[in-house]
Scaffold this active site. Structure first.
Site, short mmCIF file in Angstrom:
data_model
loop_
_atom_site.label_atom_id
_atom_site.label_comp_id
_atom_site.label_asym_id
_atom_site.label_seq_id
_atom_site.Cartn_x
_atom_site.Cartn_y
_atom_site.Cartn_z
N GLU A 90 -36.12 -3.13 -35.61
CA GLU A 90 -35.63 -2.93 -36.98
C GLU A 90 -35.50 -1.44 -37.32
OE1 GLU A 90 -37.11 -6.96 -39.29
OE2 GLU A 90 -38.37 -5.19 -39.42
N GLU A 135 -35.64 -12.50 -34.91
CA GLU A 135 -36.67 -12.82 -35.90
C GLU A 135 -36.06 -13.69 -36.99
OE1 GLU A 135 -39.05 -9.69 -37.59
OE2 GLU A 135 -39.08 -8.55 -35.71
#
Length: 487
Positions: A193, A386
Site C-alpha cells: 500500500e 487484501e
C-alpha cells in the site's frame, strides 16, 4: 466473435494475506533488529479518544516510547506469533485448500540495522523454512518485500525514507531477497500500500515531518519519490536475474464517488482519483503524470528528484498490479465536508451503504467498479491481495459463528466474478488477515478478519491457541469449487 468463458479461471490463486508487522512476532529472536513498529505502544480506548492512528508518532513520542519500553506494551512485537506457529498456521491454510499465501519479510530480520555488510543468516533461514513448509502443501508464496516496516536504526540515523540513502539500503535488502529466494518465490510486491504514506509518514515511511524542514506534502512526496525509484530499481534487478518471477506494485484502492452530482463534487472526486492512482501511474506507466506536476505547483510541493529518475521509472515498470479493497467513499467540495485528497479513510459517510463496526463502508459493487476501471486504465493483470471484514467475533465454547463475515466475502467474491466475466484479468484473491492479526490502525486484536481465531486480547493476554471459525469451512468450500459454491 468467440464467446467469452465465464467464472474463475482454472489456475485462479485463492488464498489469504498477512504482513510481518502485524502477524509475525519474534521481535527479539533469531538476530532480528528493532523496527519502526516495535516502538508503537498500545493506547487503550484510542478510538473513543478520537485518535485516528496510534502509529503516527512524532519524534518526541518516539523517544519517550524508546526510553520507557520496559514500562509500555508494544502490540506488534509479539503480534500473533507466526514466528513460533508457522507450521501450525500453514497446515491450517493448507486444510482450507489455499493456492497462495501472501506474507511479508521483515527487513530488520534480514538486516537488523539496515546497514550490515552481510545479511543475518538466521533470519534468511527462517523464511527458507516458511517457504519450504508452504511448498510442502503446494502453496505458492506471494511475498511483499516491506509491509509498513523498516529497521528502527534507519529511522534514527536517516529519518527513514526522507533520505535518498534508503534507496541504496533497500536495494541491498531487496536484491538479497531475490538472490536468496528466487527459486522458491514466483510472485513479489515491493511496497505494501505504497500510497498509504500520504497519510502515514511514520508507519509507512519511518520519518518525522518535524525533522524534515519541509511542509507536510513536500516531505510526503519526497519520501514517495525515493520509494518509487527504489521499487523501479528492484524491478530492474528481478527482471535481469530472475526472469521466471513476476513483480508488482500495490496501492490501497478505495473507489470514490461524488457526494452529489454537483460539478464541483465531480471535479473533487476526479482529483481524488488521480491521486489514488498516482502510484500506479508511475510504477505501471513509468512516468509522473503532468497533472501531478501541476498539483505540486498548486500545493507548494517541492521535490529533490533523484538523478536519472525518469529513465529509471520508464524502463522498469511492473508485471502486475496488486490492490487492497475494503470500502468506497464519497467526496465533496463543500467547505464543511471537504477532506484532504489522498487520505485513505474519510470521515464523510455514504448514506447509501451500510458501515462496519469500525465505520468502514461495505460496498461490494465498488470492488467490481474498481477492478474494471483499473484494468481499463492499465491493461495489466490484477491481484486482489487484501479484502475482508474487520469486526468483533464472539468466542463461545471454542466456536465462532461468523456468518456476517461469510456474507461480506460472498458478496465481494460475486462482484469479483462479475469483473472477471467483464474481461478483467485477475490473477488471484487473498483475504486480509486470514489468521487473526493485530490491527494496523489501533494495535487491537479485537478487530478480527480471519478464518482462524487467535486466543489473544488487546493487551496480549491469552493462550494464542488457534481455532477454526465457521468461515474457515465456508472458504474451504469456495476454494474447492473454484468460486462456484458460495452458499
Amino acid at each position: 466473435m468467440e464467446k467469452m468463458k465465464s467464472g474463475f479461471p482454472k489456475n485462479f490463486l485463492w488464498g489469504g494475506a498477512t504482513g510481518a508487522t502485524q502477524y509475525e512476532g519474534g521481535f527479539n529472536e533469531g538476530g532480528r533488529g528493532k523496527s519502526n513498529y516495535d516502538y508503537i505502544c498500545s493506547i487503550p480506548n484510542a478510538r473513543k479518544k478520537g485518535i485516528r492512528h496510534i502509529g503516527e508518532l512524532d519524534y518526541k513520542t518516539y523517544c519517550y516510547n524508546k526510553k520507557n519500553e520496559n514500562k509500555l506494551y508494544f502490540p506488534y512485537r509479539r503480534a500473533t506469533d507466526f514466528y513460533h506457529h508457522y507450521k501450525e498456521d500453514i497446515a491450517m491454510i493448507a486444510e482450507m485448500g489455499f493456492k497462495v499465501f501472501r506474507m511479508s519479510i521483515s527487513w530488520s530480520r534480514i538486516f537488523p540495522t539496515g546497514e550490515e555488510m552481510e545479511p543475518n543468516r538466521e533470519g534468511l533461514q527462517f523464511y527458507h523454512n516458511v517457504f519450504d513448509e508452504l511448498h510442502k502443501y503446494n502453496i505458492e508464496p506471494l511475498v511483499t518485500m516491506t509491509h509498513y516496516e523498516l529497521p528502527a536504526a534507519l529511522v534514527e540515523k536517516y529519518n527513514g525514507w526522507q533520505s535518498s540513502k534508503l534507496i541504496e539500503l533497500f536495494l541491498k535488502y531487496s536484491n538479497t531477497l531475490i538472490d536468496e529466494y528466487k527459486d522458491k518465490v514466483k510472485y513479489w510486491i515491493t511496497f505494501n500500500e505504497i500510497n498509504a504514506l500520504i497519510c502515514h509518514p511514520f508507519t509507512s515511511g519511518g520519518f518525522f515531518i518535524e525533522k524534515t524542514g519541509k511542509n507536510y506534502f513536500s516531505a510526503i512526496y519526497q519520501a514517495l519519490h525515493h520509494q518509487y525509484v527504489a521499487s523501479a530499481l528492484t524491478v530492474k534487478y528481478l527482471h535481469e536475474t530472475a526472469p521466471n518471477c513476476l513483480i508488482g506494485s500495490m496501492i490501497a484502492r478505495l473507489e470514490c464517488y461524488p457526494y452529489t452530482c454537483k460539478p464541483k463534487d465531480v471535479a473533487a472526486t476526479l482529483l481524488e482519483d488521480q491521486i489514488n492512482f498516482f502510484s500506479f501511474d508511475i510504477m505501471a506507466r513509468g512516468e509522473y503524470p503532468k497533472r501531478m506536476y501541476r498539483y505540486f505547483e498548486e500545493q507548494d510541493i517541492h521535490i529533490e528528484y533523484v538523478e536519472g529518475y525518469e529513465n529509471i521509472l520508464k524502463n522498469n515498470t511492473v508485471d502486475f498490479l496488486a490492490l487492497s479493497y475494503y470500502m468506497s467513499y464519497v467526496v465533496s467540495d463543500d467547505e464543511d465536508k471537504r477532506e484532504e485528497p489522498g487520505y485513505l479513510v474519510k470521515k464523510l459517510k455514504n448514506p447509501n451503504i451500510p458501515m462496519t463496526d469500525w465505520g468502514w463502508g461495505i460496498d461490494p459493487e465498488g470492488l467490481r467498479i474498481t477492478l474494471n476501471r483499473t484494468y481499463d486504465r492499465y491493461k495489466l493483470p490484477i491481484f486482489v491481495v487484501e479484502n475482508g471484514l474487520g469486526t468483533y467475533d464472539k468466542f463461545v465454547d471454542g466456536k465462532i459463528h461468523d456468518n456476517y463475515r461469510i456474507e461480506y466475502l460472498k458478496k465481494h467474491i460475486e462482484k469479483l466474478k462479475e469483473a472477471i466475466d467483464n474481461g478483467v484479468e485477475v490473477l488471484g484473491y487473498t483475504t486480509w488477515g486470514c489468521i487473526d492479526c493485530v490491527s494496523a490502525t489501533y494495535g487491537e486484536m479485537e478487530k478480527r478478519y480471519g478464518f482462524v481465531y487467535v486466543d489473544a486480547d488487546n493487551e496480549g493476554k491469552g493462550t494464542y491457541n488457534r481455532y477454526h471459525k465457521d468461515s474457515f469451512y465456508w472458504y474451504k468450500k469456495v476454494i474447492a469449487s473454484n468460486g462456484e459454491d458460495l452458499d
